[in-house]
Design a protein around this motif. Structure first.
Motif, PDB file in Angstrom:
ATOM      1  N   GLU A   1       0.821  -1.158  -0.102  1.00 13.65           N
ATOM      2  CA  GLU A   1      -0.067   0.075  -0.163  1.00 13.65           C
ATOM      3  C   GLU A   1       0.893   1.405  -0.059  1.00 13.65           C
ATOM      4  OE1 GLU A   1      -3.186   2.277   2.990  1.00 13.65           O
ATOM      5  OE2 GLU A   1      -3.059  -0.094   2.984  1.00 13.65           O
ATOM      6  N   ARG A   2       1.858   1.335   0.825  1.00 15.20           N
ATOM      7  CA  ARG A   2       2.919   2.457   0.782  1.00 15.20           C
ATOM      8  C   ARG A   2       3.485   2.730  -0.427  1.00 15.20           C
ATOM      9  NH1 ARG A   2       6.607   1.376   5.532  1.00 15.20           N
ATOM     10  NH2 ARG A   2       6.113  -0.664   5.175  1.00 15.20           N
TER      11      ARG A   2
ATOM     12  N   ASN B   1       0.837   4.211  -2.928  1.00 17.09           N
ATOM     13  CA  ASN B   1       0.977   5.649  -2.603  1.00 17.09           C
ATOM     14  C   ASN B   1       2.177   6.426  -3.217  1.00 17.09           C
ATOM     15  OD1 ASN B   1      -1.185   5.168  -0.907  1.00 17.09           O
ATOM     16  ND2 ASN B   1      -0.199   5.413   0.875  1.00 17.09           N
ATOM     17  N   ALA B   2       3.499   5.673  -3.058  1.00 15.30           N
ATOM     18  CA  ALA B   2       4.626   6.499  -3.831  1.00 15.30           C
ATOM     19  C   ALA B   2       4.368   6.636  -5.365  1.00 15.30           C
ATOM     20  CB  ALA B   2       5.763   5.878  -3.564  1.00 15.30           C
ATOM     21  N   GLN B   3       3.828   5.384  -5.916  1.00 19.11           N
ATOM     22  CA  GLN B   3       3.566   5.351  -7.304  1.00 19.11           C
ATOM     23  C   GLN B   3       2.625   6.293  -7.862  1.00 19.11           C
ATOM     24  OE1 GLN B   3       5.341   3.716  -9.607  1.00 19.11           O
ATOM     25  NE2 GLN B   3       6.933   3.050  -8.223  1.00 19.11           N
ATOM     26  N   ASP B   4       1.559   6.576  -6.955  1.00 15.29           N
ATOM     27  CA  ASP B   4       0.529   7.466  -7.195  1.00 15.29           C
ATOM     28  C   ASP B   4       0.747   8.885  -7.361  1.00 15.29           C
ATOM     29  OD1 ASP B   4      -1.083   5.245  -7.710  1.00 15.29           O
ATOM     30  OD2 ASP B   4      -2.198   5.406  -5.823  1.00 15.29           O
ATOM     31  N   LEU B   5       1.966   9.307  -6.932  1.00 18.84           N
ATOM     32  CA  LEU B   5       2.426  10.710  -6.757  1.00 18.84           C
ATOM     33  C   LEU B   5       2.926  11.314  -8.274  1.00 18.84           C
ATOM     34  CD1 LEU B   5       5.121  10.588  -3.980  1.00 18.84           C
ATOM     35  CD2 LEU B   5       2.773  11.969  -4.066  1.00 18.84           C
ATOM     36  N   LYS B   6       2.562  12.667  -8.560  1.00 18.23           N
ATOM     37  CA  LYS B   6       2.299  12.963  -9.793  1.00 18.23           C
ATOM     38  C   LYS B   6       4.067  13.198 -10.038  1.00 18.23           C
ATOM     39  CE  LYS B   6      -2.071  15.095 -10.232  1.00 18.23           C
ATOM     40  NZ  LYS B   6      -2.842  16.079  -9.921  1.00 18.23           N
ATOM     41  N   SER B   7       4.789  13.579  -8.772  1.00 19.87           N
ATOM     42  CA  SER B   7       6.193  13.906  -9.150  1.00 19.87           C
ATOM     43  C   SER B   7       6.764  13.049  -7.872  1.00 19.87           C
ATOM     44  CB  SER B   7       6.570  15.371  -9.084  1.00 19.87           C
ATOM     45  OG  SER B   7       6.160  16.077  -7.989  1.00 19.87           O
ATOM     46  N   LYS B   8       7.611  12.343  -8.470  1.00 20.15           N
ATOM     47  CA  LYS B   8       8.398  11.293  -7.395  1.00 20.15           C
ATOM     48  C   LYS B   8       9.633  11.678  -6.658  1.00 20.15           C
ATOM     49  CE  LYS B   8       6.057   7.605  -9.915  1.00 20.15           C
ATOM     50  NZ  LYS B   8       4.828   8.579 -10.459  1.00 20.15           N
ATOM     51  N   PRO B   9      10.001  11.255  -5.650  1.00 21.36           N
ATOM     52  CA  PRO B   9      11.429  11.686  -5.270  1.00 21.36           C
ATOM     53  C   PRO B   9      12.570  10.821  -6.290  1.00 21.36           C
ATOM     54  CG  PRO B   9      10.311  10.754  -3.478  1.00 21.36           C
ATOM     55  CD  PRO B   9       9.275  10.572  -4.555  1.00 21.36           C
TER      56      PRO B   9
ATOM     57  N   TRP C   1      23.776  -1.156  -3.710  1.00 20.86           N
ATOM     58  CA  TRP C   1      23.258  -0.926  -2.354  1.00 20.86           C
ATOM     59  C   TRP C   1      21.755  -0.762  -2.852  1.00 20.86           C
ATOM     60  CZ3 TRP C   1      25.209   0.535   2.213  1.00 20.86           C
ATOM     61  CH2 TRP C   1      26.723   0.425   2.211  1.00 20.86           C
ATOM     62  N   ASP C   2      21.061  -1.225  -1.715  1.00 18.14           N
ATOM     63  CA  ASP C   2      19.436  -1.402  -1.832  1.00 18.14           C
ATOM     64  C   ASP C   2      19.046  -0.007  -1.223  1.00 18.14           C
ATOM     65  OD1 ASP C   2      19.465  -3.317  -3.497  1.00 18.14           O
ATOM     66  OD2 ASP C   2      18.954  -4.807  -2.008  1.00 18.14           O
ATOM     67  N   ILE C   3      18.337   0.748  -1.747  1.00 18.78           N
ATOM     68  CA  ILE C   3      17.817   1.854  -0.846  1.00 18.78           C
ATOM     69  C   ILE C   3      16.258   1.653  -0.647  1.00 18.78           C
ATOM     70  CG2 ILE C   3      17.532   4.466  -0.793  1.00 18.78           C
ATOM     71  CD1 ILE C   3      19.904   4.620  -2.479  1.00 18.78           C
ATOM     72  N   ASN C   4      15.955   1.968   0.602  1.00 16.52           N
ATOM     73  CA  ASN C   4      14.585   1.923   1.056  1.00 16.52           C
ATOM     74  C   ASN C   4      14.247   3.297   1.705  1.00 16.52           C
ATOM     75  OD1 ASN C   4      14.382  -0.566  -0.008  1.00 16.52           O
ATOM     76  ND2 ASN C   4      14.059  -1.846   1.983  1.00 16.52           N
ATOM     77  N   MET C   5      13.388   3.992   0.916  1.00 12.57           N
ATOM     78  CA  MET C   5      12.896   5.381   1.722  1.00 12.57           C
ATOM     79  C   MET C   5      11.579   5.158   2.254  1.00 12.57           C
ATOM     80  SD  MET C   5      14.190   8.516  -0.447  1.00 12.57           S
ATOM     81  CE  MET C   5      12.851   8.328  -1.806  1.00 12.57           C
TER      82      MET C   5
ATOM     83  N   LYS D   1       0.212  10.593   5.370  1.00 17.16           N
ATOM     84  CA  LYS D   1       0.059   9.490   4.286  1.00 17.16           C
ATOM     85  C   LYS D   1       1.539   8.866   4.294  1.00 17.16           C
ATOM     86  CE  LYS D   1      -2.252   8.540  -0.132  1.00 17.16           C
ATOM     87  NZ  LYS D   1      -2.742   9.030  -1.012  1.00 17.16           N
ATOM     88  N   LEU D   2       1.453   7.455   4.256  1.00 12.98           N
ATOM     89  CA  LEU D   2       2.743   6.802   4.151  1.00 12.98           C
ATOM     90  C   LEU D   2       3.185   6.525   2.890  1.00 12.98           C
ATOM     91  CD1 LEU D   2       1.876   4.484   7.546  1.00 12.98           C
ATOM     92  CD2 LEU D   2       3.384   6.578   7.444  1.00 12.98           C
ATOM     93  N   TYR D   3       4.645   6.585   2.674  1.00 12.05           N
ATOM     94  CA  TYR D   3       5.017   6.230   1.178  1.00 12.05           C
ATOM     95  C   TYR D   3       6.217   5.293   1.564  1.00 12.05           C
ATOM     96  CZ  TYR D   3       2.276  10.246   0.054  1.00 12.05           C
ATOM     97  OH  TYR D   3       1.395  11.139  -0.418  1.00 12.05           O
ATOM     98  N   LEU D   4       6.772   4.621   0.559  1.00 16.71           N
ATOM     99  CA  LEU D   4       7.806   3.602   0.509  1.00 16.71           C
ATOM    100  C   LEU D   4       8.266   3.736  -0.908  1.00 16.71           C
ATOM    101  CD1 LEU D   4       9.676   1.612   1.870  1.00 16.71           C
ATOM    102  CD2 LEU D   4       7.993  -0.151   1.458  1.00 16.71           C
ATOM    103  N   THR D   5       9.520   3.878  -1.087  1.00 18.30           N
ATOM    104  CA  THR D   5      10.355   3.949  -2.200  1.00 18.30           C
ATOM    105  C   THR D   5      11.284   2.934  -2.200  1.00 18.30           C
ATOM    106  OG1 THR D   5       9.489   6.393  -2.763  1.00 18.30           O
ATOM    107  CG2 THR D   5      11.217   5.371  -3.925  1.00 18.30           C
TER     108      THR D   5
END
Length: 150
Positions: A54-55, A58-66, A128-132, A139-143
Motif C-alpha cells: 500500500e505504501r 502511494n508513492a507510485q500514485d504521486l505525480k512527481s516522485k522523489p 546498494w538497496d535503498i528503501n525510503m 500519508k505513508l510512502y515507501l520507495t
C-alpha cells in the motif's frame, strides 16, 4: 591386484561423497561464506507485506516522485518541489546485500531545501538497496531503488 567394476563404483561414490562433504563443511565453518538472511526478522517482515504494498502504491500514485541521483559528493534524494520540506518525515535505509555490517539508516530531516545528501564516504563501492520510508501529511510512502557505486 585387480579391481572389479563393483569395487570401482563404490570407490568412485565414496570419493564423490567426500568431495561434496568437504565443500559443505568448508562453507558452514568459514565466516567468509556468510549466508545470513537480508532481513533479520523475515517472517515478521513478510506478515506486513500488504501494508508495504500500500505504501509503495502511494508513492507510485504521486505525480512527481522523489529522485535518487549519484553525484561526486554522494547520493542525493530530491523530493518534489510541490511538497513542504518541513512536513516530510521518515528514514532512508541503505542495505548492502553482500555485507550486513555496512547497512545503515539516515533520518529524513529537511528544513528549507527538498534535497537530502548521503555522503560518498559512507558508501563502499558496489550494489546498494535503498528503501525510503517517509510520510507527508499523514500519508505513508515507501520507495525502493537499487544503485551501484563505483
Amino acid at each position: 591386484m585387480k579391481i572389479n567394476w563393483g569395487t570401482a563404483i563404490v570407490i568412485a561414490f565414496s570419493l564423490f561423497i567426500s568431495f561434496i562433504l568437504y565443500f559443505v563443511i568448508k562453507v558452514q565453518s568459514d565466516s567468509k561464506y556468510d549466508n545470513d538472511l537480508v532481513v533479520e526478522e523475515y517472517y515478521k517482515h513478510d506478515a506486513k507485506f500488504g501494508d508495504e504494498m500500500e505504501r509503495i502504491q502511494n508513492a507510485q500514485d504521486l505525480k512527481s516522485k522523489p529522485i535518487i541521483t549519484i553525484m561526486e559528493e554522494g547520493v542525493t534524494v530530491v523530493f518534489p518541489k510541490t511538497l513542504v520540506p518541513k512536513n516530510i518525515k521518515g528514514k532512508v535505509s541503505l542495505y548492502r546485500p553482500s555485507n550486513k555490517k555496512l547497512d545503515f539508516e539516515i533520518p529524513i530531516s529537511l528544513s528549507d531545501a527538498t534535497t537530502l545528501l548521503i555522503p560518498k564516504k559512507s558508501l563502499a563501492g558496489g550494489r546498494w538497496d535503498i528503501n525510503m520510508e517517509w510520510q507527508y501529511d499523514g500519508k505513508l510512502y515507501l520507495t525502493k531503488e537499487t544503485i551501484y557505486i563505483n
